[in-house]
Write a protein that holds these residues in place. Sequence first.
Motif, mmCIF file in Angstrom:
data_model
loop_
_atom_site.group_PDB
_atom_site.id
_atom_site.type_symbol
_atom_site.label_atom_id
_atom_site.label_comp_id
_atom_site.label_asym_id
_atom_site.label_seq_id
_atom_site.Cartn_x
_atom_site.Cartn_y
_atom_site.Cartn_z
ATOM 1 N N UNK A 97 0.800 -1.430 0.009
ATOM 2 C CA UNK A 97 -0.142 0.181 -0.035
ATOM 3 C C UNK A 97 0.864 1.462 -0.099
ATOM 4 N N UNK A 98 1.834 1.232 0.538
ATOM 5 C CA UNK A 98 2.722 2.498 0.936
ATOM 6 C C UNK A 98 3.292 2.695 -0.611
ATOM 7 N N UNK A 99 3.754 1.693 -1.260
ATOM 8 C CA UNK A 99 4.289 1.782 -2.681
ATOM 9 C C UNK A 99 3.316 2.353 -3.741
ATOM 10 N N UNK A 100 2.091 1.706 -3.381
ATOM 11 C CA UNK A 100 0.993 2.508 -4.336
ATOM 12 C C UNK A 100 0.475 3.723 -4.191
ATOM 13 N N UNK A 101 0.508 4.163 -2.870
ATOM 14 C CA UNK A 101 0.022 5.458 -2.416
ATOM 15 C C UNK A 101 0.982 6.446 -2.663
ATOM 16 N N UNK A 102 2.245 6.054 -2.683
ATOM 17 C CA UNK A 102 3.384 7.005 -2.639
ATOM 18 C C UNK A 102 3.672 7.262 -4.160
ATOM 19 N N UNK A 103 3.630 6.338 -5.113
ATOM 20 C CA UNK A 103 3.863 6.390 -6.504
ATOM 21 C C UNK A 103 2.622 6.507 -7.273
ATOM 22 N N UNK A 104 1.299 6.255 -6.867
ATOM 23 C CA UNK A 104 0.242 6.529 -7.689
ATOM 24 C C UNK A 104 -0.073 5.152 -8.477
#
Length: 263
Positions: free
Chosen positions: A174-181
């Motif tokens: 989730x951190x990766x998805x939320x950070x990179x879009x």
Amino acid sequence: MTTLSRPESMIVPKAAATGIPVLSRSREAAPNARRPRAGAVYAFGRFVIGPLARLLYRPRVIGRRNVPKTGAVILASNHLSFIDSVVIPVVAPRRIQFLAKSHYFEGRGVSGWVSRTFFTAIGAVGVRRGAGRDAQDALEISKGILESGNAFALYPEGTRSRDGRLYRGRTGVAWLALTTGAPVVPVGLIGTERLQPVGSKLPAFAKVTVAFGTPIDVSTFGPASSGKARRQATDAIMAEIQRLSGQTEAGVYNEAPAEEPAA
């Protein structure tokens, strides 16, 4: 990384896909070490090994069109066997990158060359596994892969499931998805534990299904700095993985046995 004071562990496939020039991000690696040409080796794996594997094993693939053909995307999969990290790149409609333990790229002699060539062919990027700086490096490398517009695969559970149940996801996805879009495509693997059971060195013949789910936009859950948003987004992703794989949910985190480091 300022958004997470101490990010929950993000654990990725033992081996999954890429072909970028840097094969190992180990800080101890000699900067001038001779390495195989990732582009040529990856092309060989994609256009020779991939079709051969599909011909021999004939995996059933569902929802292949759900994987965007271009742009950053995260493939989040359940994890049943070492062979998962070969199956996903073989059936995916585009080049996939993922992280693998650096020792796969550091061996010497013929066996070391075979290991490097194989993991390069399926698109793996070597990193050192561990806490602290190593974990930070893994997150930054993963983020960089996505920010370059590439597809990146990981296993939110961490280590593979030994009892066939689906374990709770760690919030690095989730951190990766939320950070990179980047959108998240959930992946459900069925039967790979029979294709290569734990302890076996060579794959057997078994029916395997790979189901790609509808891409998930996690931005609706909130910012990457919110622990609640990361948890809710991860739970939503794991719910889709469960729907695709049909696994029983364990309800707890999966911890690797002492003799086998998580991968």
